[in-house]
Write an enzyme that holds these catalytic residues in place. Structure first.
Site, mmCIF file in Angstrom:
data_model
loop_
_atom_site.group_PDB
_atom_site.id
_atom_site.type_symbol
_atom_site.label_atom_id
_atom_site.label_comp_id
_atom_site.label_asym_id
_atom_site.label_seq_id
_atom_site.Cartn_x
_atom_site.Cartn_y
_atom_site.Cartn_z
ATOM 1 N N GLU B 756 35.250 -35.532 -9.972
ATOM 2 C CA GLU B 756 33.883 -35.644 -10.543
ATOM 3 C C GLU B 756 32.327 -35.370 -9.108
ATOM 4 O O GLU B 756 31.967 -36.087 -8.685
ATOM 5 C CB GLU B 756 33.262 -37.191 -10.359
ATOM 6 C CG GLU B 756 34.408 -38.187 -11.200
ATOM 7 C CD GLU B 756 32.990 -38.056 -12.994
ATOM 8 O OE1 GLU B 756 31.754 -37.626 -12.735
ATOM 9 O OE2 GLU B 756 34.081 -38.226 -13.201
ATOM 10 N N ASP B 757 32.635 -34.106 -9.052
ATOM 11 C CA ASP B 757 31.622 -32.898 -8.396
ATOM 12 C C ASP B 757 32.027 -33.517 -6.901
ATOM 13 O O ASP B 757 31.395 -32.551 -6.034
ATOM 14 C CB ASP B 757 30.710 -33.234 -8.962
ATOM 15 C CG ASP B 757 29.928 -33.148 -10.218
ATOM 16 O OD1 ASP B 757 30.599 -32.046 -10.353
ATOM 17 O OD2 ASP B 757 29.281 -33.499 -10.707
ATOM 18 N N ALA B 758 32.713 -34.061 -6.620
ATOM 19 C CA ALA B 758 33.657 -34.243 -5.039
ATOM 20 C C ALA B 758 33.530 -32.552 -4.713
ATOM 21 O O ALA B 758 34.559 -31.627 -5.201
ATOM 22 C CB ALA B 758 34.448 -34.945 -4.506
ATOM 23 N N GLY B 915 27.152 -32.755 -5.032
ATOM 24 C CA GLY B 915 28.126 -33.618 -4.803
ATOM 25 C C GLY B 915 28.381 -34.063 -3.773
ATOM 26 O O GLY B 915 28.079 -33.823 -2.588
ATOM 27 N N ARG B 947 27.627 -27.851 -16.754
ATOM 28 C CA ARG B 947 26.435 -27.332 -16.550
ATOM 29 C C ARG B 947 25.641 -26.404 -16.872
ATOM 30 O O ARG B 947 24.900 -25.719 -17.025
ATOM 31 C CB ARG B 947 26.574 -27.211 -14.687
ATOM 32 C CG ARG B 947 26.400 -28.959 -14.598
ATOM 33 C CD ARG B 947 28.107 -29.955 -15.492
ATOM 34 N NE ARG B 947 27.870 -30.849 -14.899
ATOM 35 C CZ ARG B 947 28.211 -31.680 -13.579
ATOM 36 N NH1 ARG B 947 28.399 -30.288 -12.826
ATOM 37 N NH2 ARG B 947 28.106 -32.883 -13.291
#
Lengths: 321, 1152
Positions: B756-758, B915, B947
């Protein structure tokens, strides 16, 4: 094979130093596998002790940078740390109850700078006055050819007229695992030694232009053409970056199998660059020492937990991990 | 044959496109030159300068006399007005103000408004005429960098001496120490006919008239085939023919002629004519009587408005107020109505003729100067009437022993305070125009440099935001080059709040008289001399000047060309627009303020007027942008005039029909979107997201950031200049005040803490200063003076060895950081609960002052303690002592906290890819390449496919090439053809030259095992921003803690150390699950348990008598049937509140 119980995996690695400078070392490590090579690399980065400034007491700071900022910069200044292996960690120093202010575990520095002129004054690592002549900020002057008369150290802060910086700093021993400032390694990396086989017969089917374009398809200069014999040669196998461009190119030219490249699983080419805190060659030796101590600790502490304590410094290594 | 030739032609074109560009003149240099001349916020400055130099004089000239109504011989006349230098008069001493001084000491940066007056003095017989110069009537807040500002035309050194940042754009005000921006207001243009449909789908033509005297809205609407006039002053719709008749157009034929003889128009008008006839209204008199009957009743029943009647005066002054009636000549107004009707009928017959309200050409932007002038005018008039009233009062009352000096009455407080209040609250109340607007000003965002710039160029809408319409929110093709297509907020204001593009200019008003005269000179046939019939003869165009019909012209194109030629040679203002509307047979000339326009290069038959030598002159400094303008190489076009132009993007695309050439395509973007490298390769919402995030990025704010006392300041310890820059970055100064760092990013999956974009960060990088930031917070204390003459005092703190009378010294530890003056010392480390000012307040602050001074016992401590995150140590950075606006001593502390990134801090690249930091990993565990390169952070590749931020990938490639070859690469929007963005092919070549793979992927080894990774890893530098959202400011947990007094439930919110609510929906889940004990524990035991005594007999709550040690029911007066039970306190409260409202809730208890 030999020996009584289980099979022994003992191997006899060979180290061959190729190139050595004070802060640069290139060597081959053969006859071992990736785990050992990587362990050596990891220890060099994270567990070879050095000395770095750890505590800063600021008396006067009227510079543009704030106290923490200067403290952080001071911490990152590499100090000559040949003494580090024999020094104590201040946390297990008996002489000073771990407050890290005694001669066995710390080195004191003083910095006094005030700008009195209209010209900006650069406060550099050279302005750090050490209480111990063996632990001083690393001098880079001879590394860079003496083109300018006065070699400057690492800039800490710039002062303009009337600004002043006065501080006391304590340097302590530490390892890179705790903070990157204690890491003696600027670069530690290795690669597998490539083994390149050119299918000479297939190459001969190529025209000179085709050879040329194939040779040039590699982003690094691995191959060359002998201008006389028009033969394709492997000039520098280690320049090969495992990018497979040449293989793809060969396939695109309709000649798959023009070249075969393997990575030799048991030989490594190490590149070690040091920050200057210790010599690159010493760095490797220290790393091997630390590695050995770690292995000893594992071997000896099989039976008892208390065994940890008797290793002092080493115990700390293991607890840190 | 023809076909073949065309094909070959296309081939040639194709080759031309593929060829490297060298022929075209590089016009880019015009952009920085433009910005040098006009600046990023020139629209604000121009507008304010216009007000300060012209408008204020006009206002004063229009109301230049105050005459006493008691004695008309006494008067004051304003001869001249001007704005002085920003100064402040303190107890008779005039002191120069500088903006920085005002910011630090909470003052208003204002300059006196000086007038020269001439006034009479005396009584009855003898009056003497006196003169006074330089009378201060008000203090006008001054826009920074405007012509009245001390910073005007100062160079970098002088600015630095004044404590000002040279990169600061100005364009805002400093009011009571806070920086305030007046947002650009977007409005529908005034005095123009707009054809639109109303809610019922009826076509209407509306005109919002605005003159100096009145504002009104006139609507002509088509209802059921008949046309009516809607005007606020009339209760009902008025048939339009009656209005025409009332204005003296008694002949139906003339009306038809005026509208045009096309039978279709007559047919449409027929019903209206019939209706008028059926009401048997034939003469002007009848019509006026009819109108008189339809008037709205005025609240006050004073019906005598003179002999002509109210209807007439409304028709003259309110109805289409922008068309002046001179000497009762209603003819221009009749023609105006006829044109309105004609436009409406056109729209009925042909839907294309409808106007688009969202069209940028139909919009006007109101800037600070206009808004301030509106306010100033109103306040000035108020002041005049106030002076007059005061004078009359004095004159009528007193026996006039002393002579009244009218000039002494010119009070300055009304205007000064009015202006200051409006600017600091943002409420614009102008009673004369019934204008009540809120939120006109905002505190200038100082979170990041780009945020500041973006804030000054923001345009706020006039619509209310709640409306769920898509029209005004959609991207308008006409905003090309004028408003940024990317920069708009998400959510409710999406598409309504806009930003100016880089090269946009907003016009100010220009003198109308000479332009009108010029039009007549150029062959415009005067309206007065035309019959209705002649008005719409074929091949003649109406000339409409600022919404006013001047007349007609038989050769409109020639007329327009002449006007433009005059403009290009500088004979008329450069912002006058000439627009030939072929559809409406009109030529529109506009010189009014608030139009958006932009500069374009003029081309003759497709050949640019700018030649190589011109640009060379510019580069050598021999020419400026204004020279280009003066020589007619470049001109400003507004949105309407753009319709008459054929604009080529590049010189090589020009055809013989081309009239203009764009200066640079990237200027269609605004300041915020200009930071994004390769935005034209990104999915468009990503650019919009970045525009919002760039404003939250930490970095440097201004050169004077450490001298400022902002309430909250986020700084980066080592901000960097982006490796991949754009031209806009260089133009705005982002390369000098960056807000981010170039991080080596590896795009790969690692550790699972990157979902999740971390992002995974390298601990050693953080040790070395990556993402390290400084947070500074302002705390202030005031040494208050009280009405009884007492004041707070600041005491020397108790030291370690001090003892008070009781021999105690409890607080010395908390006051260690205080100096002997009782104020925290700069450089001290401050921990939570430390006192930073040892202040005491008098206990009695009202009434008479105590005699003999105050004793120590008359004071109570009012120390201020520092509340920060537990376990974090902050440092007192600076302490300032100044006087505040009430002349109290105000002490401000800047408290600094240096933070290194931790898990949960938010980061973002410049492509809307935000993120949080998922985990921090030791460097030895990080993957490395055989060159020894080890990434600073790892980003999960799943961030890319959905994206579609291709720009980010190109940024990585370009950055990698940049570091290897040592040249900053460029990624300006649409910059590839003009060389302002590097092409991927060129970048790849550079990469290969430096031994990297052309695709940017590297062969990496795992840091954990030492084995090669299975895939090639896309790795290289990307500019990362640290956003202001950090866990340290947000994390929150509570075991037990404070409770609300009323309900005894835990408090709410982090600031009050509140609890986390198990809300209604959470409760529902627990019920559904059947976790009854959990519900009981959460909703009662952990919240507000309370033990009550319940009477089993009456069911009411009793109380516990501690003497008797029993519960007693107060209604039964005994303790016989008391049971003890647990209840939420809120429930007990409810029961008692109900009882107080005469409702008796009874509890029926049963055994369980």
């Amino acid at each position: 094979m030999e020996g009584g119980g289980g099979a022994s995996y003992q191997r006899f690695p060979v180290v061959k130093v190729r190139e050595t400078k004070d802060d640069y070392l290139k060597f081959e490590l053969r006859g071992t596998d990736a785990s050992v090579a990587n362990a050596l690399r990891r220890v060099m980065i994270a567990e070879v002790p050095t000395i770095a400034i750890d505590l800063v007491e600021i008396e006067v700071n009227s510079s543009v940078l704030n106290d923490e900022f200067i403290a952080h910069r001071l911490g990152l200044v590499p100090l000559t740390s040949d003494r580090a292996m024999s020094m104590r960690f201040s946390r297990d120093c008996d002489a000073c109850d771990g407050d890290g202010q005694c001669e066995f575990c710390s080195v004191e520095f003083h910095l006094r700078a005030k700008c009195m002129t209209d010209q900006t004054l650069d406060v550099t690592s050279k302005d750090l006055i050490s209480s111990d002549h063996t632990v001083v900020p690393v001098d880079f002057s001879d590394a860079l050819a003496d083109d300018s008369a006065e070699q400057k150290g690492i800039t800490i802060v710039k002062l303009r007229r009337g600004q002043e910086l006065r501080l006391r700093a304590i340097a302590r021993k530490g390892i890179g695992k705790d903070h990157a400032k204690w890491s003696p390694a600027a670069t530690v990396t290795f690669m597998y030694e490539p083994e390149i086989h050119i299918n000479e017969d297939l190459v001969e089917t190529l025209s000179l232009e085709e050879k040329q374009s194939w040779v040039e398809s590699s982003p690094t200069k691995v191959f060359d053409i002998n201008p006389n014999t028009e033969q394709v040669l492997v000039v520098d196998p280690e320049a090969y970056t495992y990018d497979e461009e040449v293989i793809k190119k060969a396939e695109a030219m309709g000649k798959p199998g023009l070249v075969e490249i393997y990575a030799k699983e048991d030989s490594f080419i190490f590149t070690v660059e040091s920050t200057g805190a210790i010599k690159a060659s010493q760095l490797v030796l220290n790393a091997i020492d630390v590695l050995k101590q770690k292995l000893d600790a594992v071997r000896l502490s099989e039976d008892t937990v208390e065994a940890d304590d008797q290793f002092g410094e080493l115990g700390a290594h293991m607890r840190g991990g | 044959m023809e076909d073949l030739r065309n094909r070959s032609h296309a081939d040639v074109d194709y080759r031309k496109l593929a060829a490297p560009i060298k022929s075209a003149v590089d016009k880019f240099q015009l952009v920085p030159e433009f910005l040098k001349v006009r600046g990023l916020v020139k629209q604000h400055l121009d507008s304010f300068n216009y007000f300060a130099n012209t408008e204020i004089k006009k206002i004063v000239r229009a109301n230049d006399k105050i005459v006493s109504s008691v004695d008309p011989n006494l008067y004051v006349r304003f001869k001249d007005v001007r704005i002085g230098n920003p100064t402040e008069a303190l107890e008779g001493i005039v002191e120069d103000l500088s903006p920085q001084k005002c910011r630090l000491t909470d003052k208003t940066y204002a300059a006196p408004v000086l007038v020269d007056v001439e006034y009479t003095k005396g009584s009855h017989g003898g009056y003497s005429l006196l003169e006074k110069n330089d009378v201060t009537i008000a203090r006008m807040p001054i826009m920074l960098r405007s012509c009245c500002c001390v910073l005007f035309r100062k160079d970098e050194d002088e600015l630095a001496r004044l404590g000002e940042c040279p990169l600061d754009p100005g364009g805002y005000f400093v009011i009571k120490g806070t920086e305030k921006v007046i947002l650009i207001q977007e409005q529908l243009s005034k005095n123009r006919i707009i054809i639109d449909t109303d809610k019922k789908g009826n076509i209407n033509a509306s005109v919002t008239s605005s003159t100096e005297a009145t504002k009104s809205k006139t609507v002509v609407v088509m209802e059921k085939g008949k046309m009516y006039l809607q005007l606020n002053q009339f209760a009902k719709n008025i048939p339009i023919m009656i209005v025409m008749k009332a204005m003296g157009m008694e002949s139906d034929q003339e009306v038809v002629q005026m509208i045009g003889r096309d039978p279709r128009y007559s047919a449409l008008l027929l019903q209206s004519i019939e209706e008028c006839a059926s009401l048997s209204i034939f003469t002007q008199q009848q019509a006026l009587e009819f109108l008189e009957g339809k008037l709205k009743k005025l609240p006050y029943a004073n019906m005598s408005t003179g002999k002509e009647g109210r209807a007439m005066s409304i028709l003259r002054d309110v109805f289409l107020a922008n068309v002046r009636v001179i000497k009762n000549n209603f003819r221009p107004k009749c023609i105006y109505v006829a044109v309105m009707l004609r436009r409406m009928m056109e729209a009925i017959l042909n839907k294309d003729a409808m106007d688009d309200k969202d069209y940028v050409g139909n919009k006007r932007l109101e800037l600070s100067g206009q808004l301030i002038s509106l306010l100033f005018e109103d306040l000035f008039k108020t002041m005049i009437s106030e002076v007059q009233k005061q004078a009359d009062n004095v004159l009528s009352k007193r026996s006039r022993s002393s002579q009244l000096d009218l000039s002494m009455l010119l009070v300055k407080d009304i205007i000064t305070q009015g202006l200051e209040r409006a600017l600091s609250t943002g409420n614009w109340d102008v009673k004369r125009f019934r204008m009540h607007r809120k939120g006109m000003t905002q505190v200038l965002a100082r979170l990041s440099f780009i945020g500041t710039l973006g804030h000054v160029t923001r345009i706020s809408p006039q619509f209310e935001k709640s409306r769920k319409v898509s029209g005004p929110r959609a991207l308008q093709p006409s905003q090309w080059g004028m408003l940024c297509p990317c920069d708009t907020p998400e959510g409710e204001a999406c598409g309504l709040v806009k930003n100016l593009a880089l090269m946009t200019h907003v016009t100010t008003d220009q003198e109308e008289g000479p332009l009108i005269a010029l039009c007549y000179c150029l062959g415009v046939e005067d309206l007065e001399l035309l019959s209705g019939e002649e008005l719409h003869t074929p091949n003649s165009f109406l000339i409409i000047f600022n919404g006013l019909i001047l007349g007609k012209h038989r050769r409109p194109q020639r007329f327009a060309n002449t006007m433009r030629k005059l403009r290009r040679i500088g004979r008329i203002g450069e912002f006058v627009s000439v627009f030939v509307n072929e559809k409406q047979w009109c030529v529109y000339i506009a010189s009014d303020g608030g139009r958006v326009c932009r500069p374009l290069v003029i081309a003759d038959k497709g050949i640019s007027r700018i030649k190589e030598h011109h640009m060379k002159g510019l580069l050598d400094g021999a020419r400026t942008f204004d020279d280009f303008l003066r020589e007619g190489l470049v001109e400003y076009l507004d949105v309407n005039e753009e319709n008459n132009a054929l604009i080529a993007l590049y010189e090589q695309d020009a055809t013989p029909e081309t009239t203009h050439i764009e200066i640079e395509p990237f200027t269609i973007l605004g300041v915020c979107a200009g930071l994004i490298p390769f935005p034209h390769h990104n999915q468009s919402p990503r650019n919009t997201y970045q525009c919002a995030m760039g404003k939250q990025a930490m970095g440097n704010i201004a050169y004077n950031q450490l001298l400022r006392m902002d309430t909250l300041l986020y700084l980066l310890v080592y901000p960097q200049r982006p490796l991949l820059t754009t031209r806009t970055i260089e133009l705005t100064g982002y390369d000098k005040l960056g807000a981010g760092q170039n991080a080596t990013v590896a795009v790969m999956s690692y550790s699972g803490y990157d979902i999740e974009d971390a992002i995974v960060m390298n601990k050693s990088s953080l040790d070395r200063g990556f993402g390290r930031c400084i947070v500074m917070k302002k705390y202030s204390a005031v040494n208050q003076k009280y009405e009884n003459g007492t004041s707070d005092r600041i005491l020397r703190p108790p030291r370690k060895d001090d003892r008070n009378k009781k021999g105690e010294n409890p607080d010395w530890e908390r006051m260690q950081i205080l100096d002997n003056d009782g104020i925290a010392a700069p450089g001290e480390i401050i921990r939570p609960n430390d006192v930073y000012i040892n202040k005491e307040s008098p206990i009695i602050t009202k009434g008479n002052p105590k005699l003999g001074g105050l004793k120590d016992s008359d004071y109570k401590p009012s120390r201020q303690t520092f509340k920060g995150a537990e376990g974090e140590s902050c440092v007192v950075d600076r302490v300032t002592l100044s006087s505040d606006k009430n002349y109290n001593l105000s002490i401000k502390f800047m408290i600094r906290h240096t933070r290194r990134p931790e898990v949960g801090d938010k980061f973002s690249s410049r492509h809307g890819q935000k993120g949080v930091c998922g985990t921090i990993v030791q460097q030895e565990d990080f993957p490395f390449s055989e060159r020894g390169i080890c990434p600073d952070l790892i980003m999960n590749p799943h961030g890319f496919p959905s994206r579609m931020t291709v720009g980010k990938m190109i940024e990585l490639l370009g950055g990698k090439a940049g570091v290897s070859c040592g040249r900053f690469h460029y990624g300006s929007a649409f910059g590839e053809p003009s060389g302002h963005a590097d092409r991927v092919e060129a970048i790849s070549e550079t990469l290969v030259k430096h031994g990297f793979s052309y695709n940017g992927k590297d062969f990496l080894y795992s840091g954990i095992t030492g084995c090669p990774l299975q895939a090639y890893i896309f790795m290289g530098p990307i500019y990362y921003q640290k956003l202001k959202h950090m866990v340290l400011d947000k994390m929150h947990a509570r075991g037990s803690g404070p409770r609300v007094m009323l309900t005894r439930q835990p408090t709410e919110g982090r600031a009050r150390n509140g609890g986390l609510r198990v809300g209604e929906m959470e409760r529902d889940c627990l019920i559904a699950y059947g976790a009854s004990m959990l519900i009981y524990e959460r909703l009662m035991l952990s919240s507000d348990p309370f033990e009550v005594q319940v009477c089993r007999a009456c069911g009411l709550l009793g109380y516990y008598n501690y003497k008797l040690k029993t519960g007693i029911c107060s209604s039964c007066k005994n303790g016989d049937n008391i049971s003890t039970m647990k209840l939420p306190y809120a429930c007990k409260l409810l029961i008692q509140e109900l009882q107080s409202m005469n409702i008796v809730p009874r509890l029926r208890l049963a055994d369980s």
